[in-house]
Design an enzyme around this catalytic site. Sequence first.
Site, PDB file in Angstrom:
ATOM      1  N   ALA A  66       1.040  -1.462  -0.099  1.00 52.79           N
ATOM      2  CA  ALA A  66      -0.178  -0.151   0.028  1.00 52.79           C
ATOM      3  C   ALA A  66       1.020   1.288  -0.645  1.00 52.79           C
ATOM      4  CB  ALA A  66      -0.971  -0.273   1.533  1.00 52.79           C
ATOM      5  N   GLY A 112      -0.401  -4.656   1.140  1.00 54.10           N
ATOM      6  CA  GLY A 112      -1.831  -4.779  -0.163  1.00 54.10           C
ATOM      7  C   GLY A 112      -1.483  -5.927  -1.114  1.00 54.10           C
ATOM      8  N   GLU A 115      -2.132  -9.687  -0.892  1.00 50.91           N
ATOM      9  CA  GLU A 115      -3.718  -9.425  -0.099  1.00 50.91           C
ATOM     10  C   GLU A 115      -5.171  -9.240  -1.018  1.00 50.91           C
ATOM     11  OE1 GLU A 115      -3.783  -7.992   4.458  1.00 50.91           O
ATOM     12  OE2 GLU A 115      -2.949  -5.731   2.681  1.00 50.91           O
ATOM     13  N   GLU A 135       3.026  -6.013   7.544  1.00 48.83           N
ATOM     14  CA  GLU A 135       3.008  -4.897   7.838  1.00 48.83           C
ATOM     15  C   GLU A 135       3.330  -4.663   9.383  1.00 48.83           C
ATOM     16  OE1 GLU A 135      -0.061  -5.489   4.681  1.00 48.83           O
ATOM     17  OE2 GLU A 135       1.106  -6.838   5.705  1.00 48.83           O
TER      18      GLU A 135
END
Length: 260
Positions: A66, A112, A115, A135
């Site tokens: 991200a 992300g 994910e 993360e």
Amino acid sequence: MTYENILVTTENNIATLTINRPSKLNALNVATINELHKAFKKLEKDNEVQVILLTGSGEKAFVAGADISEFANFSVEQGMKLAAEGQEKLFDFVENLKTPVIAAVNGFALGGGLELAMACHFRIASDNAKMGLPEVSLGVIPGYGGTQRLPQLIGKGRAMEMIMTAGMINAEEAHRNGLVNHVVSQTELLEFCTTIAQKIIKNSPNAISKAIKAVNANFKEGKNGYETEIKAFGKCFGTEDFKEGTTAFLEKRKALFTGK
């Protein structure tokens, strides 16, 4: 439709959706998530598109994570909203799409990015791919479904280790653990994905969409996967695809499905 952060091409019933932020290693920001949502929604409504390939531009990354600069100063409420809206608009949306989505993981798929790959219906990786959920090294946890989908795919113990160590695994380990279905060279990646997509296209789009729904039901709280399967199975009998498929089998010819 014109996009700033993604590219969309369609050929022979296969759409290729490319996240195109190479200077940021295709990192996901809010604008990119919104564009991806619009693109997936449009492609799902296009009856000519029977499979979607999702990949990243360049040779280094699928999606390297991200865009941390966007949320570094967020409050608790803003953080919860970011995760909730992202899951609804993109990650859950892709998982429940009626059209099959194959992730072509061409390099780093971190945070992300992993994910997003896990939200796709299955994954194929290039041999230079690296995957992880780092993360916790930033003082946060995966917020786009990573704590849920990773254990579903590779088991609780392996997922716990990956998340707690914030470590990366290579393509071969991802394959051994069941995170990706195949590993090929980077130059062969899209061609290999296209070959699998062509096999999918030969089958009933209607049946495939119902199969996706039935498989997903097993992983949803409050859903009975067996009941979903029974209902979906029954509904198939009322489709033109079922009539064509069974007739073609009995007549010993190839079926010509319409998705109706």
